[in-house]
Each structure stands twice: as C-alpha cells, then as structure tokens.
Design a protein around this motif. Structure first.
Motif, PDB file in Angstrom:
ATOM      1  N   UNK A 120      -8.371  10.201 -27.713  1.00  0.00           N
ATOM      2  CA  UNK A 120      -8.591   9.113 -26.760  1.00  0.00           C
ATOM      3  C   UNK A 120      -7.261   8.563 -26.264  1.00  0.00           C
ATOM      4  N   UNK A 121      -6.325   8.398 -27.204  1.00  0.00           N
ATOM      5  CA  UNK A 121      -5.025   7.870 -26.812  1.00  0.00           C
ATOM      6  C   UNK A 121      -4.304   8.817 -25.873  1.00  0.00           C
ATOM      7  N   UNK A 122      -4.400  10.123 -26.151  1.00  0.00           N
ATOM      8  CA  UNK A 122      -3.736  11.103 -25.289  1.00  0.00           C
ATOM      9  C   UNK A 122      -4.308  11.037 -23.887  1.00  0.00           C
ATOM     10  N   UNK A 123      -5.613  10.883 -23.795  1.00  0.00           N
ATOM     11  CA  UNK A 123      -6.243  10.826 -22.486  1.00  0.00           C
ATOM     12  C   UNK A 123      -5.802   9.583 -21.734  1.00  0.00           C
ATOM     13  N   UNK A 124      -5.701   8.470 -22.463  1.00  0.00           N
ATOM     14  CA  UNK A 124      -5.309   7.218 -21.807  1.00  0.00           C
ATOM     15  C   UNK A 124      -3.863   7.275 -21.354  1.00  0.00           C
ATOM     16  N   UNK A 183     -13.612  14.362 -19.394  1.00  0.00           N
ATOM     17  CA  UNK A 183     -14.105  13.338 -18.483  1.00  0.00           C
ATOM     18  C   UNK A 183     -15.509  13.737 -18.088  1.00  0.00           C
ATOM     19  N   UNK A 184     -16.384  12.787 -17.928  1.00  0.00           N
ATOM     20  CA  UNK A 184     -17.780  13.137 -17.705  1.00  0.00           C
ATOM     21  C   UNK A 184     -17.989  14.008 -16.477  1.00  0.00           C
ATOM     22  N   UNK A 185     -17.347  13.642 -15.356  1.00  0.00           N
ATOM     23  CA  UNK A 185     -17.621  14.435 -14.157  1.00  0.00           C
ATOM     24  C   UNK A 185     -16.992  15.826 -14.253  1.00  0.00           C
ATOM     25  N   UNK A 186     -15.870  15.941 -14.984  1.00  0.00           N
ATOM     26  CA  UNK A 186     -15.272  17.256 -15.184  1.00  0.00           C
ATOM     27  C   UNK A 186     -16.219  18.143 -15.995  1.00  0.00           C
ATOM     28  N   UNK A 199      -7.960  21.456 -13.314  1.00  0.00           N
ATOM     29  CA  UNK A 199      -8.057  20.195 -14.034  1.00  0.00           C
ATOM     30  C   UNK A 199      -6.826  19.992 -14.907  1.00  0.00           C
ATOM     31  N   UNK A 200      -6.455  18.707 -15.081  1.00  0.00           N
ATOM     32  CA  UNK A 200      -5.317  18.357 -15.919  1.00  0.00           C
ATOM     33  C   UNK A 200      -5.764  18.439 -17.374  1.00  0.00           C
ATOM     34  N   UNK A 201      -5.196  19.385 -18.115  1.00  0.00           N
ATOM     35  CA  UNK A 201      -5.589  19.607 -19.497  1.00  0.00           C
ATOM     36  C   UNK A 201      -4.427  19.276 -20.424  1.00  0.00           C
ATOM     37  N   UNK A 202      -4.693  18.491 -21.444  1.00  0.00           N
ATOM     38  CA  UNK A 202      -3.677  18.181 -22.453  1.00  0.00           C
ATOM     39  C   UNK A 202      -4.158  18.671 -23.810  1.00  0.00           C
ATOM     40  N   UNK A 203      -3.213  18.814 -24.745  1.00  0.00           N
ATOM     41  CA  UNK A 203      -3.580  19.282 -26.077  1.00  0.00           C
ATOM     42  C   UNK A 203      -3.133  18.297 -27.139  1.00  0.00           C
TER      43      UNK A 203
END
Lengths: 130, 259
Positions: free
Chosen positions: B131-135, B190-193, B221-225
């Motif tokens: 969650x923190x990474x996404x934020x 993300x929900x729409x993704x 899409x922007x993807x993080x790990x």
C-alpha cells in the motif's frame, strides 16, 4: 448577482480558450508521437521478428562484402545461438547461487501461527488441524 | 473538507471532483480464493486484521465448495470480525483461479484490489508495504517479488530452485516482461486496471498470473515491485510435476504470440 454572472462568463471563456490551445498543440505533436506509439504498441512477437530480420540483414551484408573470410561468416549464426545458450545457462547458474532464502521467516511464521491460534480459540473459532 | 471555489480552470489540471476524491480514504479489497484451507484461512484473516489496522479494507473469500468445512470456519470468523469486513462469496465447485477473481471483484467495493493466497505462503505483514509503495509512486500495479535480495523463498529444494530459476530466465528472454517475478500471485491492482486487464486474459492457474502481468506491461501500466518472502506450504503439499512444466511452456509460447 450581475457581478457573479460576469465572473462565471469570464471563467467559461478562459476554460474554452485553454481547451482550444491544448487541441492545437496536440495536433502538432501527433505526427511525431505517432511513430513512437507504433513501436510501443507493436505486438511483442513482431518486435522479436524485427530484431531477427535486422541481425539476418547484417549477416547477409557480411556475406556479400566479405570483410570477414567466408568460412567464418557462414558459421556466425551458429556461434550466436551457442553464445546465447551459454549466456542463458550462466544466468541460471548465477541465479541459483544467489537465490535469496529466508530461513528465519519460517521461524517467525510459526510464532505468528501460535499467536493467531491463541487469539482465535479464545474467540470461538475452530482452529484444529486438518 | 475545504470548500473550493466554483471558478476553477482546466489549467490547474484538476477539478473539484478529483481533489475531493484524493482526500477520501482509500479502501482496499483483498480477494482470497480458497479450496480446502480450513485451518490456514483463519490464520490468514487474523494476520490481515493484525497488520492492516490503519487502513480501510474488506476481505472477500471466494471458496469453491470446499468439502473440509472451510466455509464453516469463515462463518465463525465473520462473527469475530464482522460480516461487513469478512465477505464469503462461495461457488458450488472448483471453477478455476481466474474466474474466482472475476467473481470476487463483482462483490468488491474497494478502490484497490489485492490478491493473495490462503495457504500462508504470502504473509499479510507485507500488505502495508504494498500500500505504501502504491501511495509513494502512484503505480497502477504493485507486485510482490520473491527473487530480489530482500525477498526470498524458504522450503524449496535445489531442483525446485533450479526449475524456478530456469523458468524465470526463459520467460525474461522471451517476453521482456519488466518484472522479476512473473508467476507471483501476491499483488495490488488499481481497480480499473484490474478490470481492464482481466477482461482480456484467458489462461488458467498460475499462467493466469503471468498473463495478467505481461498484458499489464504491454498496455503500459505503471508497475512497481516490493520484495516479499515466500514460505512454502506450512500445512499441505504442493507439487511441481511434468504436466506443470508443460503447462508453463505452453503458456510462454501463447504469451509470446498473443501479447
């Protein structure tokens, strides 16, 4: 009342002007970005085939101009495939040696399980083992 | 919430509506497919609630008619944690992983979808880091990876590690996916993704996870790990036989050609 309507109309005009400018700018960038978009949205297999075509072209070019002796040039694709295979094996080997492990996580997990079981049995959830 | 002026222009790039949405607390829907996870699901739910105390979330359990009484345990958990936070959306029989997520999202009310396994191989303590990474990065997808330095796997023997590494190198060479762990199923979308990608995915099983992330990568899409640790199957058994390897290779060829 009149003042409010005048301010609203000014706001509307500003918004309309901004959207027109943005459209004009978009049309100019469109031709340049079109080429980028084509590359980015190409199917992956086409990208790989394009790469193969480029490499094949280089090989045929080398054959034609005989910069390098013919006998070597004929074997170049074989060398390429062998070196790709070796690179792959090297990557697998390195990955295997450097494979991240976490034995301490198993211990922490057992602690969490004990804690969870205590809490849940106190709240009436059945946590007997299968 | 602060009252904003009626006169705002598109120059600022934001309207009143989007600023209001940004200020609203984000809700996370965690979808967990289960089959015969009577013991593990209770432990997982306890740990999820323990680690996500500062966030608004719901857990949607999609059970495929487990014969071992998983659904009874889930009902007991609902008494402890509330039916608004632990949702049981069961199905009559084993209908597959991809359709389980599809079924789950129809009942989800969150802005973000988190998928994870029920067998404790995915530890809920990593949920805040997703969650923190996404934020922090504003990414559309955050995927957990076992193959980086702060991640790791426990409980795999040498052969298992070899096949995993070999499969990974093959997939990286052929597909250029942009992520280090393709078959991982501990992810935040993300929900729409999620809705956008899942509509074009047809594979089943773990190839489903591969197809999701590869299609997401192709669509830009922007993807993080984030690194995660994976402790293999505390209770139960997991198999990796010849048919799984064949399935994997077929999946690779399918993804190579169609994405």
């Amino acid at each position: 009342m009149v003042e409010k309507r005048r301010i609203e109309r000014r706001g509307e005009d500003r918004r309309r002007k901004v959207s027109v400018d943005v459209n004009r700018r978009c049309k100019k960038d469109r031709s340049n970005s079109l080429q980028v978009i084509v590359v980015l949205t190409m199917k992956h297999i086409l990208k790989i085939m394009a790469l193969v075509v480029v490499v094949a072209g280089l090989w045929i070019g080398l054959l034609q101009t005989s910069v390098v002796p013919r006998s070597y040039t004929w074997l170049l694709p074989v060398y390429l495939i062998i070196s790709l295979g070796c690179y792959g094996l090297l990557m697998v080997g390195i990955g295997l040696i450097l494979f991240p492990t976490c034995p301490q996580e198993a211990v922490l997990l057992q602690k969490d399980i004990v804690e969870a079981k205590e809490f849940l049995t106190s709240r009436g959830v059945d946590v007997g083992s299968d | 919430m602060a009252k904003l002026e009626e006169i705002e222009t598109e120059e600022h790039g934001e309207t009143t509506m989007s600023i209001k949405m940004r200020r609203k607390k984000k809700k996370y829907s965690i979808i967990i497919p289960t089959y015969n996870e009577r013991l593990n699901i209770a432990l997982v739910i306890y740990l999820v609630f323990k680690h996500l105390q500062d966030f608004e979330f719901e857990v949607i359990i999609v059970d495929d008619g487990s014969p071992d009484g998983t659904q009874d345990v889930i009902k007991q958990l609902q008494n402890v944690y509330g039916e608004d936070r632990v949702l049981l959306r069961a199905r009559p029989k084993k209908l597959g992983l991809g359709t389980a997520y599809y079924h789950g999202i129809k009942h989800a009310s969150g802005d973000f979808i988190i998928i994870m396994d029920a067998d404790l191989s995915h530890h809920p303590k990593y949920l805040p880091s997703f969650i923190r990474k996404q934020m922090e990065t504003g990414a559309s997808i955050v995927t957990g990876t076992r193959y980086v330095r702060n991640g790791g796997v426990h409980g795999w023997n040498l052969i298992r590690k070899l096949t995993s590494r070999g499969a990974n190198v093959l997939a990286q060479t052929l597909l250029w996916p942009g992520v280090s762990d393709l078959t991982g199923s501990f992810r935040l979308y993300e929900r729409k993704a999620f809705e956008d990608i899942i509509s074009s995915v047809v594979s089943k099983g773990y190839v489903f996870q591969m197809e999701m992330i590869v299609r997401a990568s192709r669509k830009g899409y922007h993807i993080e790990e984030v690194p995660i640790t994976f402790v293999d199957r505390v209770y139960g058994s997991s198999k990796l036989g010849g048919s799984e390897i064949l399935e994997y290779l077929e999946g690779l060829v399918y993804l190579l050609i169609t994405t």
